[in-house]
Design an enzyme around this catalytic site. Structure first.
Site, PDB file in Angstrom:
ATOM      1  N   HIS A   1      40.853  37.120  46.246  1.00 46.63           N
ATOM      2  CA  HIS A   1      41.387  35.749  46.141  1.00 46.63           C
ATOM      3  C   HIS A   1      41.660  35.216  47.548  1.00 46.63           C
ATOM      4  O   HIS A   1      42.762  35.436  48.084  1.00 46.63           O
ATOM      5  CB  HIS A   1      42.746  35.737  45.436  1.00 46.63           C
ATOM      6  CG  HIS A   1      42.802  36.140  44.003  1.00 46.63           C
ATOM      7  ND1 HIS A   1      42.786  35.233  42.971  1.00 46.63           N
ATOM      8  CD2 HIS A   1      42.946  37.356  43.430  1.00 46.63           C
ATOM      9  CE1 HIS A   1      42.916  35.876  41.806  1.00 46.63           C
ATOM     10  NE2 HIS A   1      43.015  37.166  42.057  1.00 46.63           N
TER      11      HIS A   1
ATOM     12  N   GLU B   1      44.926  37.417  48.873  1.00 45.62           N
ATOM     13  CA  GLU B   1      45.241  38.561  47.999  1.00 45.62           C
ATOM     14  C   GLU B   1      43.952  39.267  47.621  1.00 45.62           C
ATOM     15  O   GLU B   1      42.979  38.634  47.209  1.00 45.62           O
ATOM     16  CB  GLU B   1      45.940  38.012  46.748  1.00 45.62           C
ATOM     17  CG  GLU B   1      46.109  39.017  45.629  1.00 45.62           C
ATOM     18  CD  GLU B   1      46.886  38.435  44.445  1.00 45.62           C
ATOM     19  OE1 GLU B   1      47.442  37.320  44.550  1.00 45.62           O
ATOM     20  OE2 GLU B   1      46.921  39.107  43.401  1.00 45.62           O
TER      21      GLU B   1
END
Ligand SMILES: *[C@@H]1O[C@H](CO)[C@@H](O)[C@H](O)[C@H]1NC(C)=O
Ligand SMILES: *[C@@H]1O[C@H](CO)[C@@H](O)[C@H](O)[C@H]1NC(C)=O
Ligand SMILES: *[C@@H]1O[C@H](CO)[C@@H](O)[C@H](O)[C@H]1NC(C)=O
Ligand SMILES: *[C@@H]1O[C@H](CO)[C@@H](O)[C@H](O)[C@H]1NC(C)=O
Length: 477
Positions: free
Chosen positions: A246, A230
């Site tokens: 992330h 992400e």
């Protein structure tokens, strides 16, 4: 950082498909044109549209109006196993404006927080599509992603988010035979929290082990979660903002993967497939308390342009991701990102690099999950596989969004560098209170552009004034 979306409970007098497709309501994706740019100029992608995530949709018995899922519970008469519940239930079309408060006008998308139709809807999550049945895929490496945003109606505790996740282009339709709905109906979501509140994962329901959320009347959690890499470009309200990579060690460098048990980052938050914290750049948390907010350098009472650049080691889309840069344009001025402002603790820097991430984790005493999950270079490999654009509005049942806009953890010393993230009170952000006090909250995203570095914005560059050190910075020297 911590995401637990609010889900709507629907018991409409209309039909849809769960992982089958229902046809009581026609699915008509709101148009959302965007632009692709080079140094030669921008071209409009007029085929762009958005689709609503499957979790918000009505799920009913295929062929009739019986709910398969209501509020925060599955219908145990209808759904007796994950596979049976996928073959028996259908997701239906969405009435975007009336049910969900989602509208588009020209190149602008408005997401409303609470919509009181036949049923009450809270929050939403949509994906950009390039056709009726495929998500628009982006490779951000050596590119720049730009949009305008109006956060003026997002108080403490709300998050109007724009981010990328490594979902499948077709929502998992071809990979998972139980999924007959696909991207058209917003299937296949995943993120770096490995959320377990997703009703259908890998073409099966998540009914086994499902427990209703203790306080959220619209959500629960099943045995399975769904993980993937992400890239949070924008998590923000009118008080605070952050951008955060992330990475995940799922298959295909961060691709969608179903998780169970510890793989889903619980009970050990840092023992799973993904990096739940990321390496965040929040100007306030980095020591500049004058930069973002009402009447600040970046003024959240007015629309702003947000530019994010993905720099690789060799200026190529196949290179290694080495830096994620941020700048803003407002009132014709190009505003550089704020600099870290903790002398002796963090070298002044205004962008995300491996060095910034290492220094920040050390200085703030944060867990190095970002580094353990492969850091910026691994995030880059994930981005190179293609990501889907997500736009959402949400409140936070897990942590009241305090990690974004307040002091967090709440019991930590707010003078300690890294604890203060914004000016919101530590008792703010309760989702149920927000629903009552701020039903009219909304975010407007518009003017989306993607292209070569430097091609998506213009304006007069300004330099930032020297800003005072935050409390605690002296002790940090
Ligand atoms: C809907 O279909 C299910 C399964 O075929 C059946 O058990 C149920 O009685 C039906 N409900 C209605 C309202 O027709
Ligand atoms: C559950 O399904 C049964 C049909 O099998 C139906 O009669 C009942 O109304 C459903 N419950 C809910 C809450 O929709
Ligand atoms: C990449 O581009 C930047 C800016 O144009 C330049 O300063 C840098 O030297 C280039 N790097 C490489 C490896 O070509
Ligand atoms: C850029 O670097 C990557 C490795 O970091 C390499 O695979 C790729 O071929 C390079 N591309 C160019 C155009 O130099």
């Amino acid at each position: 950082m911590l995401r637990s979306p609010l889900l709507v409970s629907l018991s409409l007098a209309a039909a849809s498909l769960a992982q089958q497709v229902g046809d009581y309501a026609t699915e008509a994706h709101p148009r959302l044109p965007w632009q692709e740019c080079t140094s030669g100029g921008c071209t409009t992608k007029s085929s762009g549209s958005v689709t609503l995530d499957a979790n918000w949709r009505w799920v009913h018995v295929t062929g009739n109006y019986t709910n398969c899922y209501t509020g925060n519970a599955w219908n145990s008469t209808v759904c007796t196993s994950n596979s049976q519940c996928a073959s028996r239930c259908a997701l239906d079309g969405a009435n975007y404006q009336e049910t969900y408060g989602i509208t588009t006008s020209g190149d602008a998308l408005t997401l409303k927080f609470v919509t009181q139709g036949q049923n009450k809807n809270v929050g939403s999550r949509v994906y950009l599509m390039n056709s009726e049945s495929k998500y628009q895929m982006f490779n951000l490496l050596n590119k720049e992603f730009t949009f305008d945003v109006d956060v003026s109606k997002l108080p403490c505790g709300l998050n109007g988010a724009l981010y990328f996740v490594q979902m499948d282009e077709d929502g998992g339709l071809s990979k998972y035979p139980g999924n007959k709905a696909g991207a058209k109906y917003g299937t296949g979501y995943c993120d770096s929290q490995c959320p377990r509140d997703i009703k259908y994962i890998n073409g099966e329901a998540n009914v086994d082990g499902w427990t209703a959320h203790p306080s959220d009347v619209n959500a629960g959690a099943g045995r399975y979660g769904t993980c993937c890499g992400e890239m949070d470009i924008w998590e923000a309200n009118s008080i605070s903002t952050a951008y955060t990579p992330h990475p995940c060690k799922t298959e295909n460098d961060g691709g969608q993967q179903r998780c169970t048990g510890q793989e889903c980052n619980t009970p050990d938050r840092y023992g799973g497939l993904c990096d739940p914290d990321g390496c965040d750049f929040n100007p306030f948390r980095q020591g500049d308390r004058t930069y973002y907010g009402n009447g600040r350098t970046v003024d959240t009472t007015k629309k702003m342009t947000v530019v994010t650049q993905f720099i690789t080691n060799n200026n190529s889309t196949t290179g290694t991701l080495v830096e994620i840069r941020r700048l803003y344009v407002q009132d014709g001025k190009v505003i550089p990102n704020s600099k870290t402002n903790f002398p002796g603790l963090l070298d002044p820097t205004d962008s995300i690099t491996e060095k910034f991430c290492n220094d920040q984790k050390r200085a703030f005493g944060d867990h190095p999950s970002f580094q353990i999950q492969g850091g910026l270079s691994h995030m880059g490999r994930s981005l190179s596989k293609g990501h889907v654009l997500v736009l959402s509005i949400w409140a936070d049942y897990a942590a009241n969004m305090l990690w974004l806009d307040s002091t967090y953890p709440v019991d930590a010393d707010p003078i300690k560098p890294g604890i203060a993230r914004g000016t919101c009170p530590s008792n703010s952000g309760n989702p149920r209170t927000l629903e009552i006090d701020h039903p009219d909250a909304q975010v407007i995203f518009s003017n989306i552009k993607f292209g070569d570095i430097g091609s998506t914005y213009s304006g007069t560059p300004i330099t930032l004034p020297q800003v005072p050190l935050p409390p605690g910075a002296r002790g940090a020297v």
